[in-house]
Design a protein around this motif. Structure first.
Motif, PDB file in Angstrom:
ATOM      1  N   ASP A 570      -6.338 -20.048  -6.040  1.00 18.76           N
ATOM      2  CA  ASP A 570      -6.700 -19.133  -7.122  1.00 18.76           C
ATOM      3  C   ASP A 570      -6.390 -17.691  -6.741  1.00 18.76           C
ATOM      4  O   ASP A 570      -5.855 -16.913  -7.544  1.00 18.76           O
ATOM      5  CB  ASP A 570      -8.185 -19.266  -7.463  1.00 18.76           C
ATOM      6  N   LYS A 573      -2.687 -17.193  -6.834  1.00 16.41           N
ATOM      7  CA  LYS A 573      -2.189 -17.091  -8.216  1.00 16.41           C
ATOM      8  C   LYS A 573      -2.486 -15.710  -8.787  1.00 16.41           C
ATOM      9  O   LYS A 573      -1.625 -15.095  -9.433  1.00 16.41           O
ATOM     10  CB  LYS A 573      -2.851 -18.167  -9.068  1.00 16.41           C
ATOM     11  N   ILE A 574      -3.711 -15.221  -8.556  1.00 16.51           N
ATOM     12  CA  ILE A 574      -4.073 -13.890  -9.056  1.00 16.51           C
ATOM     13  C   ILE A 574      -3.217 -12.821  -8.406  1.00 16.51           C
ATOM     14  O   ILE A 574      -2.750 -11.873  -9.055  1.00 16.51           O
ATOM     15  CB  ILE A 574      -5.568 -13.625  -8.807  1.00 16.51           C
ATOM     16  N   PHE A 576      -0.139 -13.185  -7.180  1.00 15.66           N
ATOM     17  CA  PHE A 576       1.206 -13.251  -7.760  1.00 15.66           C
ATOM     18  C   PHE A 576       1.245 -12.588  -9.136  1.00 15.66           C
ATOM     19  O   PHE A 576       2.195 -11.866  -9.472  1.00 15.66           O
ATOM     20  CB  PHE A 576       1.675 -14.708  -7.854  1.00 15.66           C
ATOM     21  N   LYS A 577       0.212 -12.880  -9.944  1.00 13.94           N
ATOM     22  CA  LYS A 577       0.173 -12.305 -11.282  1.00 13.94           C
ATOM     23  C   LYS A 577       0.096 -10.789 -11.226  1.00 13.94           C
ATOM     24  O   LYS A 577       0.832 -10.083 -11.928  1.00 13.94           O
ATOM     25  CB  LYS A 577      -1.033 -12.861 -12.043  1.00 13.94           C
ATOM     26  N   ASN A 578      -0.804 -10.279 -10.365  1.00  5.81           N
ATOM     27  CA  ASN A 578      -0.938  -8.826 -10.245  1.00  5.81           C
ATOM     28  C   ASN A 578       0.333  -8.198  -9.698  1.00  5.81           C
ATOM     29  O   ASN A 578       0.752  -7.121 -10.141  1.00  5.81           O
ATOM     30  CB  ASN A 578      -2.127  -8.478  -9.358  1.00  5.81           C
ATOM     31  N   LYS A 580       3.372  -9.362  -9.989  1.00  2.00           N
ATOM     32  CA  LYS A 580       4.405  -9.394 -11.030  1.00  2.00           C
ATOM     33  C   LYS A 580       4.217  -8.254 -12.012  1.00  2.00           C
ATOM     34  O   LYS A 580       5.182  -7.556 -12.369  1.00  2.00           O
ATOM     35  CB  LYS A 580       4.356 -10.738 -11.761  1.00  2.00           C
ATOM     36  N   GLU A 581       2.986  -8.049 -12.452  1.00  2.00           N
ATOM     37  CA  GLU A 581       2.722  -6.968 -13.396  1.00  2.00           C
ATOM     38  C   GLU A 581       3.002  -5.610 -12.760  1.00  2.00           C
ATOM     39  O   GLU A 581       3.593  -4.733 -13.399  1.00  2.00           O
ATOM     40  CB  GLU A 581       1.273  -7.041 -13.868  1.00  2.00           C
ATOM     41  N   THR A 584       6.780  -5.167 -12.352  1.00  2.00           N
ATOM     42  CA  THR A 584       7.410  -4.887 -13.646  1.00  2.00           C
ATOM     43  C   THR A 584       7.188  -3.439 -14.051  1.00  2.00           C
ATOM     44  O   THR A 584       8.113  -2.750 -14.497  1.00  2.00           O
ATOM     45  CB  THR A 584       6.846  -5.824 -14.728  1.00  2.00           C
ATOM     46  N   GLY A 619       4.901  -8.363 -23.820  1.00  2.00           N
ATOM     47  CA  GLY A 619       5.615  -8.370 -22.551  1.00  2.00           C
ATOM     48  C   GLY A 619       7.011  -7.794 -22.627  1.00  2.00           C
ATOM     49  O   GLY A 619       7.605  -7.480 -21.590  1.00  2.00           O
TER      50      GLY A 619
END
Length: 693
Positions: A570, A573-574, A576-578, A580-581, A584, A619
Motif C-alpha cells: 500500500d 502504491k501511494i 508511486f502515485k504521488n 507520478k503526480e 507530471t 488529467g
C-alpha cells in the motif's frame, strides 16, 4: 493438527470447569431448532446440556484460533456469529429469537436462510455490533435505530418494503439491491435526503427505484423528493431541453400544480418554470426555477436596471406637492395668527348683531299687541252659516239691531264673512328672513379650528421639504455614479470586442452566460464538497479504527506477515502515485518555462506575454496564451498561434534530448504563411541561431 486439537480441548475443558463453579444461568428461549443446533455446533453450549444460557451467549466471541508456533499464546477470536445457511437446505433458520443475548459479537452472518423477520430493535443501543449480512432471505422490514455502531449492512435479495437507517450514523457500506418493494428509505433529515438523492454514497448500493426521504411513514406510493435545480440564465432561442435539474425522469411545467408537461422544443421566456421527477411511477412535487432570457450583456443590463430603479425613486413634482401635500402652508404660521384674529373679531360682531336683531323683533311684537288694544275674536265666531243668515236678513243677531245694505253694520258683517272664508283657504308659508342667510362664519370658524389642530404638522413641513430635497439629491448622485459605471462597462465591452477579433457580442454574451452558469454549479459543488469532506473525515476515522482492529487480529499470527506485506505494498502504491503526480507537475512546469524561453526569442519586439500549460481535472492539459495583464487570449491571431506551438515543440525537443543523444527532427509545413514579410524575415534570422534540426 493433533497438537492443536489437544490444546483446544484442554482449553475448553478448563473453561468448562471454571464456568461449572459459577452460579447457574437462565436458559434463553430459542424456539427455532435449527438456530439452536447451529449454536451448539459453534460451541456456544459450554456445559453441553443442549441449552444456551444468557451467560453462554454473552461470553461467546466467535470461533477461537491459536497462533501456530506459539503454544503459550492466548486464543484469538473472530467476534463473528456465523449462522449462514444454504439455499434450499432443510436446516435453514426461520427465527432468530435469542440473538439479542450475543453482546460480545461484532459481526452477524445469517444470510441464505428462511428469515421473514429480523428484530434488530431487541438489540440494545450499547451493542458493539458493526456488521450484518442478512442477504438472500425473505425479510420484509429492518429497523437500525438501536445499532449506533453498525458500519456494514448487506440486506440484498430480500422482500424489504421498509428500511429505517435513522440513527445508524456510522453506516458507510450498504447493499440493499434486489428489493423491488423498497421504494423509500427514511433518513430523518431533509439535507441528508437531498444529498443522498442527488449525490449518493460511493459504497451504498440501491435499486434505481429506491430514493431517500425525511420520513417514509406513508404507504407505498409516497412521492419522491422534488428535484434540485438552480436559477438559470440563457440567451434568446433556448428551449426547455436546455434547462438543467438533478433528478430522474424530469418533467417541466409552466405552473406549480396542474397543467401538461412542456415539450422539450418549447422556447424559453423570462419567468418561472417548475420541474418534477418521477420514480417508480410516482411523481414528486415541483421545484420552482427562475429563468432569465437576456439580450444584452448581463452586467450592463443589471447596471441599467439599477439606475432605472434609482431614478424611479426620485420625485420632483414639487408644484403638485404644493397643494396635494399642503407644502404651500410651510410658511403659514404668521398669516394663520392674523387669520385667527380676524375670525374671532367677525364671530364676536356676528353674535352682537344677532342679539340686537332678536331684541328688535321682540319689540315689534309688543307694539302690535298694544296698538290693537283688545284681543279680537276668532274668525270662526260667529260661524259661516250664521253670518250668511244675518247678511241675508240684514239684521245683526249678535247685537240685536238692523244692518241694512250699505250701512257700516252691514259692511262689517260682509267683511267678517270674507275674513272667515279667507282664513279657511290654504296659505303660503311665510319665510322669516334671517339676519345672516348663509353659514360663512361657521365655515371660517371650522377652518380656523382645523388649522389649529394641524398646526404642528404644518410647522414640520419645512423639515419634510428639506428631507425630500436631500433624498432626491442623494439619488441623483447615485444615478450619476451608476451611469459612470455603465459608461465604464461600455468601454470595457468595446475593448473586449476589440481583443476578441472575430467574435460577436452575442457570442461573448453566450460565453458569459456559460461562465455564470458554471460558477453557480461550482458554488453548488463547493457546498457538496463540504458535506463530502465531512463524510470523508468520518470514513477515515472508521477506516483507521477498522485498520487498527484488523492489525490487532493479525498480531502474533502468520497473518501478521501478510498484513505487513500488504501494508508495504500500500505504501509503495501511494508512493508511486504521488511520484507520478509530482513528476507530471514538474514536467509541465519545466516544459512551460522552456516554451516561454523560445516564445520570447520568436516574438521579440512583438507579443509581450507568456505560454501557460494548465492541467485539466481529467488529467489532460491545455496550452493557452496569457497577456501582460494576466488575461487569457482565447482567439490569438494565426501568426501568434504558430509561434506558440513552435515554441512548445522546441521545448519538447529539448526535454526529449535529456534521455537521448540527439533531438528529434522537427518538420513544419509552411509555418510562416501567416507572417508579414518583416515578421518572416525576423523569424528566419532567429531560427538560424536555434540549434534544432
Amino acid at each position: 493438527m493433533r497438537e492443536y486439537l489437544k490444546k483446544t480441548g484442554l482449553f475448553l475443558a478448563f473453561f468448562a470447569c471454571c464456568t461449572s463453579a459459577m452460579q447457574a444461568q437462565s436458559a434463553i428461549n430459542i424456539p427455532d431448532p435449527h438456530f439452536l443446533s447451529k449454536l451448539i455446533a459453534l460451541g456456544v453450549d459450554i456445559d453441553n446440556n443442549g441449552q444456551i444460557t444468557d451467560y453462554e451467549a454473552n461470553v461467546y466471541q466467535g470461533v477461537a484460533f491459536f497462533t501456530p508456533g506459539e503454544p503459550d499464546a492466548a486464543p484469538r477470536y473472530d467476534y463473528t456469529l456465523d449462522i449462514h445457511g444454504t439455499t434450499g437446505a432443510a436446516d435453514n433458520i426461520s427465527d432468530l429469537t435469542g440473538i439479542e443475548y450475543f453482546t460480545s459479537i461484532l459481526v452477524i452472518n445469517c444470510s441464505h436462510n428462511n428469515l421473514t423477520t429480523l428484530n434488530l430493535l431487541a438489540i440494545g443501543t450499547g451493542h458493539p455490533l458493526k456488521g450484518i449480512d442478512c442477504s438472500f432471505n425473505q425479510i420484509t422490514s429492518l429497523d437500525l435505530r438501536n445499532l449506533l455502531n453498525l458500519s456494514v449492512l448487506d440486506c440484498s435479495n430480500n422482500n424489504l418494503n421498509q428500511l429505517n437507517i435513522i440513527g445508524a450514523d456510522m453506516l458507510f457500506n450498504l447493499n440493499a439491491t434486489s428489493n423491488p418493494n423498497l421504494t423509500c428509505i427514511p433518513v430523518g433529515d431533509q439535507v441528508a435526503a437531498d444529498y443522498y438523492n442527488m449525490v449518493g454514497m460511493s459504497d451504498w448500493f440501491l435499486d434505481s427505484t429506491t430514493y431517500f426521504a425525511v420520513n417514509c411513514g406513508n404507504t407505498a406510493g409516497t412521492p419522491p423528493q422534488a428535484p434540485v435545480a438552480l436559477s438559470q440564465s440563457f440567451c434568446q432561442g433556448k428551449t426547455v431541453a436546455d434547462l438543467v435539474a438533478t433528478g430522474s425522469n424530469l418533467q417541466w411545467y409552466a405552473a406549480s400544480t396542474g397543467g401538461l408537461a412542456l415539450a422539450n422544443s418549447t422556447v424559453l421566456t423570462s419567468g418561472t418554470y417548475y420541474v418534477s421527477q418521477t420514480i417508480n411511477s410516482v411523481e414528486s412535487t415541483r421545484t420552482m426555477v427562475s429563468v432569465t432570457i437576456t439580450t444584452t450583456p448581463a452586467l450592463a443590463y443589471n447596471t441599467n436596471v439599477k439606475k432605472s430603479q434609482i431614478e424611479k425613486r426620485i420625485d420632483e413634482e414639487y408644484s403638485i406637492k404644493l397643494l396635494d401635500e399642503m407644502w404651500i402652508l410651510s410658511g403659514f404660521s404668521p398669516i394663520f395668527e392674523e387669520f385667527q384674529n380676524k375670525v374671532a373679531t367677525f364671530s364676536e360682531l356676528r353674535r352682537k348683531l344677532e342679539k340686537e336683531d332678536e331684541r328688535q323683533k321682540g319689540k315689534q311684537e309688543i307694539v302690535k299687541e298694544l296698538a290693537e288694544g283688545i284681543i279680537p275674536l276668532s274668525p270662526n265666531v260667529p260661524d259661516k252659516i250664521s253670518m250668511k243668515e244675518m247678511i241675508k236678513d240684514e239684521f245683526c243677531k249678535v247685537c240685536g239691531r238692523e244692518a241694512k245694505v250699505g250701512t257700516d253694520a252691514y259692511n262689517f258683517m260682509v267683511n267678517k264673512l270674507n275674513e272667515l272664508l279667507e282664513s279657511q283657504l290654504p296659505k303660503d308659508k311665510q319665510i322669516t328672513k334671517k339676519l345672516f342667510a348663509n353659514n360663512y362664519f361657521k365655515e371660517l370658524e371650522q377652518k380656523s379650528n382645523n388649522l389649529e389642530y394641524n398646526q404642528s404638522d404644518n410647522n414640520d413641513l419645512l423639515n419634510t421639504i428639506e428631507e425630500d430635497l436631500r433624498f432626491n439629491k442623494k439619488r441623483k448622485e447615485e444615478a450619476k455614479d451608476v451611469q459612470e459605471s455603465i459608461d465604464l462597462e461600455e468601454d470595457n465591452k468595446k475593448k473586449l470586442l476589440a481583443q476578441n477579433d472575430g467574435l460577436t457580442e452575442d457570442q461573448l454574451q453566450n460565453a458569459y452566460q456559460n461562465i455564470r452558469n458554471w460558477y453557480e454549479s461550482k458554488n453548488h459543488a463547493d457546498r457538496e464538497i463540504v458535506l463530502l469532506e465531512k463524510d470523508e473525515l468520518e470514513l477515515e476515522k472508521q477506516i483507521s479504527t477498522l485498520q487498527e482492529s484488523y492489525n490487532n487480529l493479525a498480531k502474533n499470527s502468520v497473518a501478521s506477515i501478510y498484513s505487513k506485506i500488504n501494508t508495504a505494498f500500500d505504501k509503495i502504491k501511494i508512493a508511486f502515485k504521488n511520484a507520478k503526480e509530482r513528476n507530471t507537475q514538474d514536467f509541465l512546469i519545466t516544459l512551460e518555462q522552456k516554451a516561454n524561453d523560445y516564445l520570447e526569442k520568436l516574438n521579440f519586439d512583438g507579443f509581450f506575454g507568456i505560454i501557460r500549460i494548465i492541467k485539466n481535472t481529467d488529467g489532460s492539459a491545455r496550452v493557452v496564451l496569457q497577456d501582460k495583464n494576466n488575461t487569457f487570449i482565447e482567439n490569438p491571431n494565426q501568426a501568434l498561434k504558430t509561434t506558440m506551438y513552435m515554441s512548445l515543440l522546441f521545448a519538447v525537443s529539448d526535454l526529449t534530448g535529456l534521455k537521448r543523444e540527439n533531438d528529434y527532427p522537427l518538420i513544419f509545413d509552411a509555418p510562416t504563411s501567416s507572417f508579414s514579410p518583416q515578421k518572416e524575415s525576423d523569424f528566419f534570422s532567429i531560427i538560424s541561431n536555434i540549434n534544432k534540426q
